[in-house]
Design a protein around this motif. Structure first.
Motif, PDB file in Angstrom:
ATOM      1  N   GLY A   1      45.729   9.324  18.145  1.00 58.14           N
ATOM      2  CA  GLY A   1      45.834   9.192  19.598  1.00 58.14           C
ATOM      3  C   GLY A   1      44.506   8.855  20.232  1.00 58.14           C
ATOM      4  N   LEU A   2      43.446   9.463  19.705  1.00 52.40           N
ATOM      5  CA  LEU A   2      42.120   9.141  20.236  1.00 52.40           C
ATOM      6  C   LEU A   2      41.737   7.705  19.942  1.00 52.40           C
ATOM      7  N   GLY A   3      42.239   7.193  18.786  1.00 48.53           N
ATOM      8  CA  GLY A   3      41.948   5.797  18.475  1.00 48.53           C
ATOM      9  C   GLY A   3      42.557   4.855  19.493  1.00 48.53           C
ATOM     10  N   LEU A   4      43.812   5.095  19.835  1.00 53.29           N
ATOM     11  CA  LEU A   4      44.441   4.271  20.861  1.00 53.29           C
ATOM     12  C   LEU A   4      43.767   4.451  22.208  1.00 53.29           C
ATOM     13  N   PHE A   5      43.419   5.698  22.491  1.00 54.92           N
ATOM     14  CA  PHE A   5      42.718   5.962  23.749  1.00 54.92           C
ATOM     15  C   PHE A   5      41.347   5.287  23.745  1.00 54.92           C
ATOM     16  N   GLY A   6      40.710   5.275  22.562  1.00 56.90           N
ATOM     17  CA  GLY A   6      39.395   4.642  22.470  1.00 56.90           C
ATOM     18  C   GLY A   6      39.454   3.154  22.729  1.00 56.90           C
ATOM     19  N   VAL A   7      40.516   2.510  22.274  1.00 55.57           N
ATOM     20  CA  VAL A   7      40.660   1.081  22.550  1.00 55.57           C
ATOM     21  C   VAL A   7      40.775   0.833  24.047  1.00 55.57           C
ATOM     22  N   ALA A   8      41.541   1.677  24.706  1.00 52.56           N
ATOM     23  CA  ALA A   8      41.693   1.522  26.161  1.00 52.56           C
ATOM     24  C   ALA A   8      40.375   1.784  26.871  1.00 52.56           C
ATOM     25  N   VAL A   9      39.657   2.783  26.392  1.00 53.98           N
ATOM     26  CA  VAL A   9      38.364   3.090  27.017  1.00 53.98           C
ATOM     27  C   VAL A   9      37.362   1.980  26.756  1.00 53.98           C
ATOM     28  N   ALA A  10      37.402   1.426  25.535  1.00 51.55           N
ATOM     29  CA  ALA A  10      36.443   0.383  25.176  1.00 51.55           C
ATOM     30  C   ALA A  10      36.554  -0.829  26.086  1.00 51.55           C
ATOM     31  N   LEU A  11      37.770  -1.137  26.515  1.00 50.34           N
ATOM     32  CA  LEU A  11      37.952  -2.274  27.406  1.00 50.34           C
ATOM     33  C   LEU A  11      37.276  -2.049  28.748  1.00 50.34           C
ATOM     34  N   GLY A  12      37.201  -0.794  29.164  1.00 50.84           N
ATOM     35  CA  GLY A  12      36.578  -0.500  30.457  1.00 50.84           C
ATOM     36  C   GLY A  12      35.160   0.028  30.341  1.00 50.84           C
ATOM     37  N   ALA A  13      34.682   0.190  29.109  1.00 50.00           N
ATOM     38  CA  ALA A  13      33.325   0.721  28.910  1.00 50.00           C
ATOM     39  C   ALA A  13      32.530  -0.197  27.997  1.00 50.00           C
ATOM     40  N   GLN A  14      32.623  -1.484  28.260  1.00 48.88           N
ATOM     41  CA  GLN A  14      31.909  -2.439  27.426  1.00 48.88           C
ATOM     42  C   GLN A  14      30.394  -2.273  27.538  1.00 48.88           C
ATOM     43  N   ASP A  15      29.922  -1.973  28.741  1.00 47.71           N
ATOM     44  CA  ASP A  15      28.476  -1.799  28.929  1.00 47.71           C
ATOM     45  C   ASP A  15      27.963  -0.606  28.127  1.00 47.71           C
ATOM     46  N   LEU A  16      28.770   0.460  28.064  1.00 45.71           N
ATOM     47  CA  LEU A  16      28.348   1.640  27.308  1.00 45.71           C
ATOM     48  C   LEU A  16      28.169   1.306  25.832  1.00 45.71           C
ATOM     49  N   PHE A  17      29.149   0.612  25.250  1.00 46.45           N
ATOM     50  CA  PHE A  17      29.042   0.254  23.839  1.00 46.45           C
ATOM     51  C   PHE A  17      27.962  -0.799  23.618  1.00 46.45           C
ATOM     52  N   LYS A  18      27.774  -1.663  24.579  1.00 43.36           N
ATOM     53  CA  LYS A  18      26.716  -2.658  24.473  1.00 43.36           C
ATOM     54  C   LYS A  18      25.352  -1.980  24.419  1.00 43.36           C
ATOM     55  N   ASN A  19      25.155  -0.989  25.283  1.00 38.21           N
ATOM     56  CA  ASN A  19      23.893  -0.251  25.274  1.00 38.21           C
ATOM     57  C   ASN A  19      23.732   0.554  23.995  1.00 38.21           C
ATOM     58  N   LEU A  20      24.832   1.098  23.480  1.00 35.32           N
ATOM     59  CA  LEU A  20      24.767   1.860  22.243  1.00 35.32           C
ATOM     60  C   LEU A  20      24.345   0.980  21.078  1.00 35.32           C
ATOM     61  N   ILE A  21      24.971  -0.186  20.950  1.00 34.82           N
ATOM     62  CA  ILE A  21      24.618  -1.107  19.870  1.00 34.82           C
ATOM     63  C   ILE A  21      23.186  -1.612  20.042  1.00 34.82           C
ATOM     64  N   ALA A  22      22.797  -1.872  21.287  1.00 31.82           N
ATOM     65  CA  ALA A  22      21.426  -2.322  21.537  1.00 31.82           C
ATOM     66  C   ALA A  22      20.417  -1.249  21.151  1.00 31.82           C
ATOM     67  N   GLY A  23      20.747   0.025  21.424  1.00 26.08           N
ATOM     68  CA  GLY A  23      19.851   1.110  21.015  1.00 26.08           C
ATOM     69  C   GLY A  23      19.700   1.185  19.512  1.00 26.08           C
ATOM     70  N   ILE A  24      20.812   0.990  18.782  1.00 25.09           N
ATOM     71  CA  ILE A  24      20.738   0.991  17.313  1.00 25.09           C
ATOM     72  C   ILE A  24      19.877  -0.166  16.825  1.00 25.09           C
ATOM     73  N   LEU A  25      20.014  -1.339  17.424  1.00 25.08           N
ATOM     74  CA  LEU A  25      19.202  -2.486  17.026  1.00 25.08           C
ATOM     75  C   LEU A  25      17.728  -2.249  17.309  1.00 25.08           C
ATOM     76  N   ILE A  26      17.428  -1.598  18.430  1.00 28.02           N
ATOM     77  CA  ILE A  26      16.033  -1.298  18.753  1.00 28.02           C
ATOM     78  C   ILE A  26      15.423  -0.394  17.692  1.00 28.02           C
TER      79      ILE A  26
END
Length: 415
Positions: free
Chosen positions: A188-213
């Motif tokens: 259920g969290l996986g499905l919820f995560g997909v829905a959240v990911a669509l509205g939280a693209q900036d959050l994941f973008k910053n997360l991936i950018a932090g890992i790259l840094i």
């Protein structure tokens, strides 16, 4: 109202032969108690729990004192920190013991027994995982070798990830105790995560950018960086979403990791040397010999000083550079061995004193912006220049008529 009406209820109350019945009801209530447990056992169970709570301080002192003695025998400080981290979980152990012995004394059965057993199991799981969670920080020295490959900030992220994993496993174990399956929840969290990911693209973008840094090791905590057009200061922390940079005026700035990933970053803390680049302007009246001596003396000072990097390790130049509008420019280009800002300022100050001393000792002067006007000749039809007569400290009167001879002036005075 007559006397019989008033006394009749009291007579009935006095005649009730049910005092025994009342006592029987009281005993029945006492024995049935709550959930089939008589109140006496409940009070004794509460007393057992209170007893363990009273022994809590003594138990904690006894356990921690022995652990501290074991830790004192070693030369490392890690075990001391581990004992300190275990203080809170150890203080919670008497609470768990009190609940266990109290519920065990109650001799529960059925659903209540299952509930009480699950409570005790949950408390035990909570205490164990709480201890593991707190031990991660003092035992993180084991990851010190990873700093040779990764940055200290990435190791810190790894520690946070381990803590998060321990907390997740603890919560999942508690849910399993209560019969709640974790698999459907994750789905259920996986499905919820997909829905959240669509509205939280900036959050994941910053997360991936932090890992790259962190992977690219652009900067680490404590380094001095400048992000063009954004901020310049010291990095204090690198989070999942943003990086905390404190400016030199002590103002905190939180920069999104995505912006740091897409911007040019200058890391001043990783300079090998620190540069000094000056244009020293002297006046045009300075002779060639003076220019040569000034240049040679400045170059000798830079080459002989231990504060500056030798020419074979970094470019070093002291040369006559240009004829400027108001000065003859001598270029001074060198590097200091230190990159510390305060030490660099002190070295640069001493160099400025030496340059000024050399220029003054050579009889030259520093130039400043100025404009000189030179007149080679005047036009031929210019008016005749007026030369006032010489007087004895007094200005001659203005001439209003034709010129007069001294004799004419003398005659006017006698008349």
């Amino acid at each position: 109202m007559d006397k019989d009406t008033i006394t009749r209820p009291f007579e009935r109350f006095a005649q009730i032969d049910s005092w025994t019945e009342f006592w029987t009801l009281t005993v029945e209530v006492w024995e049935r108690g709550v959930w089939g447990v008589d109140l006496g056992r409940i009070l004794i169970a509460i007393g057992i729990f209170v007893l363990f709570m009273g022994l809590r301080r003594l138990f904690t002192w006894a356990v921690l004192a022995r652990l501290e003695r074991y830790a004192a025998r070693t030369d490392t400080r890690v075990d001391d920190k581990a004992v300190h981290a275990l203080q809170a979980p150890v203080r919670f152990v008497p609470v768990v013991l009190g609940v266990f012995f109290a519920t065990n004394y109650l001799q529960l059965d059925g659903t209540v027994e299952v509930f009480a057993t699950n409570v005790v199991r949950s408390l035990i799981i909570f205490t164990l995982f709480w201890a593991f969670f707190r031990l991660v920080t003092p035992l993180s020295f084991l990851m010190g070798r990873l700093e040779r490959v990764f940055t200290s900030a990435m190791v810190e992220w790894l520690v946070k990830a381990i803590k998060t994993l321990i907390a997740f496993l603890g919560a999942a174990t508690v849910l399993e105790v209560w019969g709640i399956e974790i698999g459907p929840i994750l789905a259920g969290l996986g499905l919820f995560g997909v829905a959240v990911a669509l509205g939280a693209q900036d959050l994941f973008k910053n997360l991936i950018a932090g890992i790259l840094i962190l992977v690219e090791r652009r900067f680490s905590i404590g380094e001095w960086v400048r992000v063009e057009g954004v901020v310049e200061g010291t990095v204090e922390s690198i989070g999942f979403r943003s990086t905390f940079i404190r400016r030199f005026d002590k103002a905190p700035v939180y920069v999104p990791n995505a912006q740091l990933s897409d911007s040019a970053i200058t890391n001043f803390s990783r300079m090998t040397y620190r540069r000094i680049y000056w244009l020293i302007g002297v006046e045009y009246r300075t002779s060639i010999d003076q220019l040569q001596r000034i240049r040679e003396r400045i170059e000798t000072y830079v080459l002989e000083s231990d504060a500056f990097v030798p020419p074979d390790q970094a470019s070093t130049f002291v040369r006559l550079d240009a004829f400027n509008a108001s000065s003859i420019d001598i270029m001074l280009y060198c590097f200091t061995k230190t990159t510390n800002w305060g030490e660099w300022l002190a070295i640069k100050e001493q160099l400025a004193y030496e340059v000024k001393r050399i220029v003054e000792e050579e009889g030259a002067s520093f130039a400043f912006p100025s404009t000189s006007l030179y007149i080679e000749s005047l036009p031929a039809d210019r008016p005749e220049a007026f030369s006032p007569p010489e007087g004895e400290g007094k200005a001659a009167p203005a001439a209003t008529g034709p010129a007069r001879s001294p004799r004419e002036d003398e005659a006017d005075g006698q008349g």
